[in-house]
Design an enzyme around this catalytic site. Structure first.
Site, PDB file in Angstrom:
ATOM      1  N   LYS A 124     -28.462 -41.629 -18.386  1.00 22.89           N
ATOM      2  CA  LYS A 124     -27.371 -40.864 -19.007  1.00 22.89           C
ATOM      3  C   LYS A 124     -27.588 -40.840 -20.512  1.00 22.89           C
ATOM      4  CE  LYS A 124     -23.015 -40.877 -16.593  1.00 22.89           C
ATOM      5  NZ  LYS A 124     -21.695 -41.511 -16.602  1.00 22.89           N
ATOM      6  N   ILE A 125     -27.509 -39.640 -21.064  1.00 20.33           N
ATOM      7  CA  ILE A 125     -27.705 -39.450 -22.508  1.00 20.33           C
ATOM      8  C   ILE A 125     -26.476 -38.713 -23.051  1.00 20.33           C
ATOM      9  CG2 ILE A 125     -29.127 -38.233 -24.228  1.00 20.33           C
ATOM     10  CD1 ILE A 125     -30.819 -40.354 -22.966  1.00 20.33           C
TER      11      ILE A 125
END
Ligand code: E4P
Length: 223
Positions: free
Chosen positions: A84-85
């Site tokens: 997840k960014i």
């Protein structure tokens, strides 16, 4: 439509998996902070339960270099880890590099269709518009999901839309109608989706009628 389980709790994830409805898992730092287990072994245990289904894990860096280092580490923990960014300029730069390295990403904290478009263009595997947090500030979370789905359809964009920050059953059915590919659902909400008072009343009624009939004739089912 795929359903992901929005939880870092192994027991809840196993329960949802037993229901046959779990196509993946999403975690975030808040969910992980509620668990006692260390981060690495927790993610590895969740990944093992899910087999080849995707499990999103999130770091805490805010600069591209830091995100890349964390992402490469997370991606080594299990083959089904999705990194997840956060949706920032640094995040987009990281997504671009990670997509070239074939590391799957889920761009998180998306609040507009334009942010989703940018994340997809940078090479995100998944984009996560947060419905509930938009509704909380009197903006229409569903509209962002709808607009993103329409734009992705117009241009054949491959990134999958995860309706996130889902708070109630209507968020799930409405995002399904809006053509989100996935909704990530907290375990308690899955139980809200399962239950209906008429289902419960119906079961009770069938049981009572069966018990009455049993007095007069043999209708036992072998168990
Ligand atoms: C999922 O990827 C998100 O982290 C999650 O849905 C956020 O939900 P919340 O807004 O209820 O914290």
């Amino acid at each position: 439509m795929k359903l992901f389980i929005d939880s870092a709790n192994l027991k809840q994830i196993k329960e949802a998996d037993a229901l046959g409805i779990a196509d993946g898992v999403t975690t975030n730092p808040t969910l992980v902070s509620k668990e006692e287990q260390d981060f690495k072994s927790l993610i590895q245990d969740i990944c093992a339960v899910m087999g080849d289904r995707p499990v999103s894990a999130e770091g805490i860096s805010t600069d591209t270099e830091g995100m890349l280092k964390e992402a490469r580490t997370l991606a080594k923990w299990a083959p089904n880890v999705v990194v997840k960014i956060p949706m920032t300029a640094d995040g987009l730069k990281a997504v671009r590099v990670l997509s070239q390295e074939e590391i799957k990403t889920n761009v998180t904290l998306i609040f507009t269709a334009n942010q989703a478009l940018l994340a997809a263009k940078a090479g995100a595997t998944y984009v996560s518009p947060f419905m509930g947090r938009l509704d909380d500030i009197d903006q229409d979370g569903l509209l962002v999901v709808k607009d993103t789905a329409a734009i992705f359809e117009n241009y054949d964009i491959r990134a999958e839309i995860i309706a996130a920050s889902v708070r109630h059953p209507l968020h799930v059915s409405a995002s399904a109608k809006a053509k989100a590919h996935i909704a990530t659902v907290p375990p308690a909400l899955i139980h809200q989706m399962i239950r209906h008072p008429l289902t419960e009343a119906g079961i009770k009624r069938f049981f009572q009628d069966w018990e009455k009939a049993k007095q007069q004739k043999d209708i036992e089912i072998e168990r």
